[in-house]
Design an enzyme around this catalytic site. Structure first.
Site, mmCIF file in Angstrom:
data_model
loop_
_atom_site.group_PDB
_atom_site.id
_atom_site.type_symbol
_atom_site.label_atom_id
_atom_site.label_comp_id
_atom_site.label_asym_id
_atom_site.label_seq_id
_atom_site.Cartn_x
_atom_site.Cartn_y
_atom_site.Cartn_z
ATOM 1 N N HIS A 194 -9.439 1.294 5.215
ATOM 2 C CA HIS A 194 -8.144 1.515 5.867
ATOM 3 C C HIS A 194 -8.318 2.477 7.041
ATOM 4 O O HIS A 194 -9.097 3.430 6.960
ATOM 5 C CB HIS A 194 -7.121 2.066 4.864
ATOM 6 C CG HIS A 194 -5.722 1.972 5.390
ATOM 7 N ND1 HIS A 194 -5.226 2.868 6.295
ATOM 8 C CD2 HIS A 194 -4.739 1.075 5.160
ATOM 9 C CE1 HIS A 194 -3.978 2.525 6.605
ATOM 10 N NE2 HIS A 194 -3.657 1.435 5.921
ATOM 11 N N GLU A 245 -6.600 4.819 8.036
ATOM 12 C CA GLU A 245 -6.318 6.220 7.726
ATOM 13 C C GLU A 245 -7.524 6.902 7.078
ATOM 14 O O GLU A 245 -7.591 8.125 7.016
ATOM 15 C CB GLU A 245 -5.072 6.306 6.818
ATOM 16 C CG GLU A 245 -3.803 6.063 7.627
ATOM 17 C CD GLU A 245 -2.638 5.496 6.839
ATOM 18 O OE1 GLU A 245 -2.651 5.593 5.599
ATOM 19 O OE2 GLU A 245 -1.712 4.951 7.478
ATOM 20 N N GLY A 282 2.864 2.358 10.681
ATOM 21 C CA GLY A 282 3.842 3.437 10.499
ATOM 22 C C GLY A 282 4.594 3.801 11.765
ATOM 23 O O GLY A 282 5.260 4.833 11.817
ATOM 24 N N SER A 337 3.734 -2.102 10.221
ATOM 25 C CA SER A 337 5.183 -2.172 10.403
ATOM 26 C C SER A 337 5.764 -3.548 10.067
ATOM 27 O O SER A 337 6.720 -3.995 10.692
ATOM 28 C CB SER A 337 5.584 -1.762 11.820
ATOM 29 O OG SER A 337 5.206 -0.411 12.053
ATOM 30 N N LYS A 383 0.133 4.253 -0.227
ATOM 31 C CA LYS A 383 -0.499 5.435 0.380
ATOM 32 C C LYS A 383 -0.297 6.661 -0.525
ATOM 33 O O LYS A 383 -0.435 6.519 -1.737
ATOM 34 C CB LYS A 383 0.028 5.627 1.801
ATOM 35 C CG LYS A 383 -0.112 4.329 2.621
ATOM 36 C CD LYS A 383 0.099 4.490 4.088
ATOM 37 C CE LYS A 383 -0.105 3.131 4.753
ATOM 38 N NZ LYS A 383 0.017 3.166 6.191
ATOM 39 N N ASN A 420 0.877 -1.173 0.000
ATOM 40 C CA ASN A 420 0.000 0.000 0.000
ATOM 41 C C ASN A 420 0.918 1.228 0.000
ATOM 42 O O ASN A 420 1.524 1.548 1.017
ATOM 43 C CB ASN A 420 -0.893 -0.029 1.255
ATOM 44 C CG ASN A 420 -1.740 1.227 1.393
ATOM 45 O OD1 ASN A 420 -1.773 2.070 0.494
ATOM 46 N ND2 ASN A 420 -2.427 1.352 2.522
ATOM 47 N N GLU A 474 -5.084 -4.791 10.700
ATOM 48 C CA GLU A 474 -4.058 -3.769 10.861
ATOM 49 C C GLU A 474 -4.289 -3.024 12.182
ATOM 50 O O GLU A 474 -5.097 -2.088 12.232
ATOM 51 C CB GLU A 474 -4.123 -2.768 9.706
ATOM 52 C CG GLU A 474 -3.873 -3.386 8.349
ATOM 53 C CD GLU A 474 -3.294 -2.376 7.365
ATOM 54 O OE1 GLU A 474 -2.226 -2.639 6.833
ATOM 55 O OE2 GLU A 474 -3.902 -1.305 7.151
HETATM 56 P P1 13P Z 1 3.217 0.358 7.582
HETATM 57 O O1 13P Z 1 3.716 -0.936 6.990
HETATM 58 O O2 13P Z 1 3.959 1.543 7.085
HETATM 59 O O3 13P Z 1 3.134 0.292 9.049
HETATM 60 O O4 13P Z 1 1.715 0.551 7.037
HETATM 61 C C1 13P Z 1 0.829 -0.505 7.104
HETATM 62 C C2 13P Z 1 -0.400 -0.132 6.385
HETATM 63 O O5 13P Z 1 -1.106 0.792 6.776
HETATM 64 C C3 13P Z 1 -0.734 -0.874 5.188
HETATM 65 O O6 13P Z 1 -2.021 -0.592 4.750
#
Ligand code: 13P
Length: 371
Positions: free
Chosen positions: A140, A142, A222, A262, A46, A44, A216
């Protein structure tokens, strides 16, 4: 508008019904060592990279790393990349142009919950599909949590519906925040997200292959703080068990459930070797071609486990055969059951010594009381 995810009456109702966070022994029987579900590693991206040039360079680097691996043997994992929507066509072109034996899937990061209409700045499921996407990330954190939107469980449910109708594979994200975890609400949150998100989808999910679920934990995204493999496995097992109530055990056993948060080249193999973790949704590490490629290759651990499972099954078959034969002799000789188990154990040891059992440690012999 703040998203409501817990303390709504529905939770209590279905928690009472299913006792969602009590692991009943008989329910645990659905523990799935089924490594044949397949593994899915998706990146992803982002809101990265920042330019077309950077996206082209990153796609090129990823394919350069994956090509040789894909060519040496069939890859264990299904691999996909979800770039920002404006980059989908170009990244798709790059991935298609690659000489890779196994193509990399392309996915979107979102779709709108309505089919079409006056929704400025949004993308419809059908447009995403026609741009070459085979999958789409839905729900997601976010987007749920207000960083990009305040998506409700209801909208997420509509999106999942639309995605399946449009023959897009949804990657349905669920996960608890740190606060929710600390308040002991993790299982309530996951249950709510699953219950609300999958409303009315039981019939549409025909085999279990129509959807991927990504667990997640928001606190792991992150932050560099990964869930321990045991925690991730336990939570994903809980998700699978809860899914079995919603869509049936067979489909629940088939649905692939990824871990995200992560995941990196160092912890991927440990996480992927857990029986219920069927892949990863990778953020930061998918922006580094060598690291992403190593995560894809870490999925080979699944194949190894599958081979071991086959060996163990074979060993158990042999063991059962020994048991059956020994039982027959036991009946003839009218010797006691405890002696029967002693005899069986001795035979098993003998087999071990002859190396005919490849996974002897998988077998437990429990002596029983004499009869
Ligand atoms: P990270 O791997 O950067 O922690 O992000 C995970 C994520 O949100 C994948 O959708």
């Amino acid at each position: 508008m703040k998203q409501k995810t817990y303390n709504i009456p529905a939770i209590t109702k279905f928690q009472q019904k299913y006792q969602t966070n009590k692991a009943k022994p008989q329910q645990l029987k659905i523990a799935s060592i089924n490594t044949q579900r397949g593994t899915a590693i998706y990146g992803n991206w982002k809101m990265n990279p920042s330019t077309v040039e950077e996206a082209v360079a990153l796609s090129h680097d990823i394919m350069l790393k994956l090509d040789p691996y894909f060519k040496t043997k069939p890859a264990t994992a299904e691999v996909g990349i979800c770039p920002p929507s404006g980059l989908m066509t170009i990244v798709n072109g790059m991935l298609l142009d690659s000489r890779a034996a196994k193509p990399v899937q392309i996915g979107a990061q979102n779709i709108h919950h309505e089919k079409k209409g006056a929704f400025t700045g949004e993308m419809s499921a059908s447009l995403v599909k026609s741009l070459g996407a085979s999958c789409v990330i839905i729900g997601h954190s976010e987007r749920r949590g207000g960083q990009s939107a305040y998506e409700s469980n209801k909208q997420i449910n509509q999106k999942l519906n639309l995605a399946i109708d449009s023959k897009l594979l949804p990657i349905f994200c669920i996960g608890e925040t740190l606060k929710e975890k600390e308040l002991g609400k993790k299982y309530d949150i996951l249950a709510t997200q699953l219950f609300e998100g999958l409303k009315g989808l039981k019939e549409k999910i025909k085999s279990g292959n129509e959807m991927i679920i990504a667990y997640e934990p928001v606190w792991a995204i992150g932050t560099g703080k990964t869930a321990t493999s045991k925690d991730a496995q336990d939570t994903i097992f809980y998700i699978r068990r809860f899914l079995s109530h919603l869509i049936g055990i067979e489909k629940a056993l088939k649905i692939r459930i990824q871990y995200g948060g992560s995941m990196n080249e160092k912890n991927a193999m440990e996480l992927l070797s857990q029986p219920d973790i069927d892949g990863g949704l990778i953020g930061g590490a998918s922006l580094k071609a060598p690291e992403f490629s190593k995560i894809v290759q870490a999925a080979d651990v699944k194949q190894k486990i599958h081979q071991d499972e086959k060996a163990a099954t074979e060993a158990i078959k042999q063991f059962n055969l020994i048991q059956a034969n020994a039982l027959e002799r036991l009946q003839k000789a009218k010797i006691s059951r405890s002696r029967f188990y002693d005899t069986t154990e001795a035979m098993l040891k003998d087999l071990k010594a002859k190396k005919q059992l490849q996974q002897p440690t998988q077998i437990e012999i429990k002596p029983r009381a004499s009869v």
